[in-house]
Design a protein around this motif. Structure first.
Motif, mmCIF file in Angstrom:
data_model
loop_
_atom_site.group_PDB
_atom_site.id
_atom_site.type_symbol
_atom_site.label_atom_id
_atom_site.label_comp_id
_atom_site.label_asym_id
_atom_site.label_seq_id
_atom_site.Cartn_x
_atom_site.Cartn_y
_atom_site.Cartn_z
ATOM 1 N N SER A 96 0.831 -1.206 0.000
ATOM 2 C CA SER A 96 0.000 0.000 0.000
ATOM 3 C C SER A 96 0.863 1.252 0.000
ATOM 4 C CB SER A 96 -0.943 0.001 1.197
ATOM 5 O OG SER A 96 -0.239 0.033 2.415
ATOM 6 N N ALA A 97 2.041 1.201 0.643
ATOM 7 C CA ALA A 97 2.947 2.351 0.637
ATOM 8 C C ALA A 97 3.417 2.645 -0.779
ATOM 9 C CB ALA A 97 4.142 2.092 1.549
ATOM 10 N N GLY A 98 3.832 1.597 -1.495
ATOM 11 C CA GLY A 98 4.275 1.781 -2.861
ATOM 12 C C GLY A 98 3.176 2.256 -3.784
ATOM 13 N N LEU A 99 1.970 1.746 -3.591
ATOM 14 C CA LEU A 99 0.847 2.172 -4.425
ATOM 15 C C LEU A 99 0.543 3.651 -4.242
ATOM 16 C CD1 LEU A 99 -1.642 -0.827 -4.111
ATOM 17 C CD2 LEU A 99 -0.498 -0.021 -6.186
ATOM 18 N N VAL A 100 0.463 4.078 -2.994
ATOM 19 C CA VAL A 100 0.174 5.489 -2.734
ATOM 20 C C VAL A 100 1.314 6.362 -3.239
ATOM 21 C CG1 VAL A 100 -0.108 7.212 -0.897
ATOM 22 C CG2 VAL A 100 -1.420 5.084 -0.833
ATOM 23 N N TYR A 101 2.544 5.918 -3.002
ATOM 24 C CA TYR A 101 3.683 6.709 -3.466
ATOM 25 C C TYR A 101 3.708 6.783 -4.993
ATOM 26 C CZ TYR A 101 8.369 8.505 -4.099
ATOM 27 O OH TYR A 101 9.439 9.289 -4.490
ATOM 28 N N LYS A 102 3.407 5.671 -5.652
ATOM 29 C CA LYS A 102 3.415 5.659 -7.119
ATOM 30 C C LYS A 102 2.449 6.692 -7.690
ATOM 31 C CE LYS A 102 2.838 2.635 -11.137
ATOM 32 N NZ LYS A 102 2.752 1.239 -11.622
ATOM 33 N N HIS A 103 1.283 6.812 -7.080
ATOM 34 C CA HIS A 103 0.262 7.698 -7.625
ATOM 35 C C HIS A 103 0.336 9.127 -7.082
ATOM 36 C CE1 HIS A 103 -2.142 4.795 -9.945
ATOM 37 N NE2 HIS A 103 -1.701 3.912 -9.065
ATOM 38 N N PHE A 104 0.856 9.311 -5.884
ATOM 39 C CA PHE A 104 0.839 10.632 -5.264
ATOM 40 C C PHE A 104 2.232 11.180 -4.944
ATOM 41 C CE2 PHE A 104 -3.200 8.605 -4.187
ATOM 42 C CZ PHE A 104 -4.123 9.590 -4.521
ATOM 43 N N GLY A 105 3.286 10.381 -5.195
ATOM 44 C CA GLY A 105 4.631 10.781 -4.796
ATOM 45 C C GLY A 105 5.094 12.091 -5.404
ATOM 46 N N LYS A 106 4.866 12.278 -6.694
ATOM 47 C CA LYS A 106 5.309 13.516 -7.343
ATOM 48 C C LYS A 106 4.575 14.726 -6.772
ATOM 49 C CE LYS A 106 6.793 11.479 -11.712
ATOM 50 N NZ LYS A 106 6.680 11.525 -13.200
ATOM 51 N N GLU A 107 3.295 14.561 -6.507
ATOM 52 C CA GLU A 107 2.510 15.654 -5.923
ATOM 53 C C GLU A 107 3.022 15.991 -4.524
ATOM 54 O OE1 GLU A 107 -2.206 16.693 -4.974
ATOM 55 O OE2 GLU A 107 -1.650 14.790 -5.926
ATOM 56 N N ILE A 108 3.359 14.975 -3.742
ATOM 57 C CA ILE A 108 3.895 15.196 -2.392
ATOM 58 C C ILE A 108 5.220 15.942 -2.466
ATOM 59 C CG2 ILE A 108 4.885 14.032 -0.376
ATOM 60 C CD1 ILE A 108 2.795 11.766 -0.938
ATOM 61 N N ILE A 109 6.113 15.505 -3.338
ATOM 62 C CA ILE A 109 7.412 16.158 -3.492
ATOM 63 C C ILE A 109 7.228 17.606 -3.931
ATOM 64 C CG2 ILE A 109 9.550 16.165 -4.844
ATOM 65 C CD1 ILE A 109 9.228 13.053 -4.958
ATOM 66 N N SER A 110 6.326 17.823 -4.880
ATOM 67 C CA SER A 110 6.053 19.169 -5.373
ATOM 68 C C SER A 110 5.600 20.095 -4.248
ATOM 69 C CB SER A 110 4.984 19.115 -6.465
ATOM 70 O OG SER A 110 4.575 20.421 -6.841
ATOM 71 N N GLU A 111 4.651 19.627 -3.439
ATOM 72 C CA GLU A 111 4.120 20.464 -2.365
ATOM 73 C C GLU A 111 5.147 20.709 -1.267
ATOM 74 O OE1 GLU A 111 -0.655 19.355 -2.659
ATOM 75 O OE2 GLU A 111 0.417 19.148 -0.759
ATOM 76 N N LYS A 112 5.851 19.660 -0.862
ATOM 77 C CA LYS A 112 6.746 19.780 0.291
ATOM 78 C C LYS A 112 8.014 20.579 -0.025
ATOM 79 C CE LYS A 112 3.950 17.782 2.925
ATOM 80 N NZ LYS A 112 3.198 18.629 3.880
ATOM 81 N N LEU A 113 8.475 20.523 -1.272
ATOM 82 C CA LEU A 113 9.697 21.236 -1.637
ATOM 83 C C LEU A 113 9.430 22.484 -2.466
ATOM 84 C CD1 LEU A 113 12.067 18.247 -2.493
ATOM 85 C CD2 LEU A 113 11.900 19.534 -0.355
ATOM 86 N N ASN A 114 8.133 22.794 -2.637
ATOM 87 C CA ASN A 114 7.734 23.997 -3.397
ATOM 88 C C ASN A 114 8.328 23.986 -4.801
ATOM 89 O OD1 ASN A 114 6.310 26.424 -3.670
ATOM 90 N ND2 ASN A 114 8.074 27.653 -3.041
ATOM 91 N N LEU A 115 8.231 22.835 -5.455
ATOM 92 C CA LEU A 115 8.663 22.689 -6.836
ATOM 93 C C LEU A 115 7.430 22.533 -7.716
ATOM 94 C CD1 LEU A 115 11.580 20.130 -6.328
ATOM 95 C CD2 LEU A 115 11.811 22.573 -6.795
ATOM 96 N N SER A 116 7.464 23.149 -8.878
ATOM 97 C CA SER A 116 6.293 23.149 -9.748
ATOM 98 C C SER A 116 6.373 22.043 -10.797
ATOM 99 C CB SER A 116 6.160 24.503 -10.449
ATOM 100 O OG SER A 116 5.123 24.466 -11.407
ATOM 101 N N LEU A 117 5.317 21.266 -10.897
ATOM 102 C CA LEU A 117 5.245 20.227 -11.919
ATOM 103 C C LEU A 117 5.077 20.808 -13.313
ATOM 104 C CD1 LEU A 117 2.984 17.757 -9.942
ATOM 105 C CD2 LEU A 117 5.222 17.166 -10.892
#
Length: 338
Positions: A96-117
């Motif tokens: 379940s960790a990998g599934l959530v990370y696969k689908h939401f990981g880029k969004e999490i990184i974008s929000e937490k590091l203030n990087l724009s997709l």
């Protein structure tokens, strides 16, 4: 008559609900729930722990339970036919960790590091972090939860380490079997486990985003400027010292220029400069090309006289590193070493 906007917004926020299973918990769903809660969209979502299908249907997203995976609402991996992996480069079945990370990981990184997709350069940085965090952290959780060993079963370990791994630490947060734990006891401990897993993940993301990623930029810029240092392209000068070895190997491979760089030059904390050889691999004591044998173990004026380069400080007896007082001096030493 339409509802007031404020009431409608309140009801919409109340509808957001993350559901995972009740009872004993593991590292994978502990992290998966934290990752979802770390997103702005789910920050205020209610976490429900239940094995009741009615609760699953009422939830907005269901993790590690339900026997379903659709990449939108249901993120379970226990069904017989499940064989999802992170990408074609991996064989480890997702938890379940990998599934959530696969689908939401880029969004999490974008929000937490203030990087724009939507920014091409920043999107590339997000991609680099997304892949690295999976490889260095999330995949191991997937493997652990799916019972995949990291080494052959017939290899006898030198010591027991299971009680110091994150999955085992999370496991020990479960209430003891002989304390007659209630659902409330499990829920309380689950939130502790989720916070623990989340803190480890966010510390890793912060370190990679604010340390590893800037270092890659420095190394990449130096690699691209290598012909400005010497026509051979075999000398790289870092504008600022940073951990460079891992990045150099990756950048060379991406550019189809493996084993290109022989010497890396950088300033040290004393204001002097270093010339370092490049190891054959990240763990090897052998290097691509050692500094000349006659220089090894020689220091200061004796080394300057031997090389004809003013301001020499030393060359290590093993020939893998040396130093001089100026940038110009180490560049001269590198050119002579080629």
């Amino acid at each position: 008559m339409s509802e007031p906007v404020s009431k409608k917004l309140k009801l919409d926020s109340e509808m957001l609900r993350i559901c995972t299973h009740s009872g004993s918990f593991h590292a994978d769903e502990s992290l998966a729930v934290y990752l979802l809660k770390s997103l702005k969209k789910y920050a205020d979502a209610e976490v429900v722990r239940s094995r009741d299908p009615a609760q699953w249907e009422e939830a907005d997203i269901v993790v590690d339970v339900s026997g379903k995976y659709d990449g939108e609402k249901f993120f379970d991996h226990h069904q017989r036919e499940f064989d999802e992996v992170f990408s074609a480069d991996y064989k480890t079945k997702l938890s379940s960790a990998g599934l959530v990370y696969k689908h939401f990981g880029k969004e999490i990184i974008s929000e937490k590091l203030n990087l724009s997709l939507s920014d091409a350069k920043q999107a590339l940085q997000i991609d680099l972090l997304y892949l690295k965090i999976y490889k260095d952290f999330v995949e191991a959780l997937d493997a652990n939860d799916n019972g995949i060993n990291n080494y052959a079963a017939d290899i006898k370990p030198n010591f027991h380490d299971k009680n110091i791994t994150l999955p085992s630490i999370v496991s020990h947060l479960n209430p003891s079997w002989n304390t007659n734990p209630t659902d409330a006891d499990y829920d309380r401990q689950f939130h502790k486990a989720s916070a623990l897993m989340g803190e480890v993940f966010m510390n890793l993301l912060d370190g990679y985003g604010n340390g590893w990623l800037p270092a890659r930029t420095i190394v990449e810029d130096a690699f691209n400027a290598r012909f400005d240092v010497d026509p051979s392209g075999k000398i790289m000068v870092l504008d600022q010292f940073c951990p460079w070895k891992e990045h150099l190997y990756c950048i060379e491979k991406e550019a189809d220029k493996e084993n290109e760089i022989l010497y890396v030059l950088f300033g040290d904390s004393s204001g002097a400069w270093r010339i370092s050889t490049v190891s054959l691999t990240s763990t090897s004591f052998q290097n691509r090309k050692a500094l000349p044998e006659p220089w090894r173990g020689i220091r200061d004026d004796a080394l300057s006289q031997l090389t004809g380069v003013p301001g020499c400080i030393f060359v290590h007896a093993a020939g893998f590193i040396g130093g001089a007082k100026t940038r110009e001096a180490v560049i001269q030493l590198a050119k002579m070493s080629i």
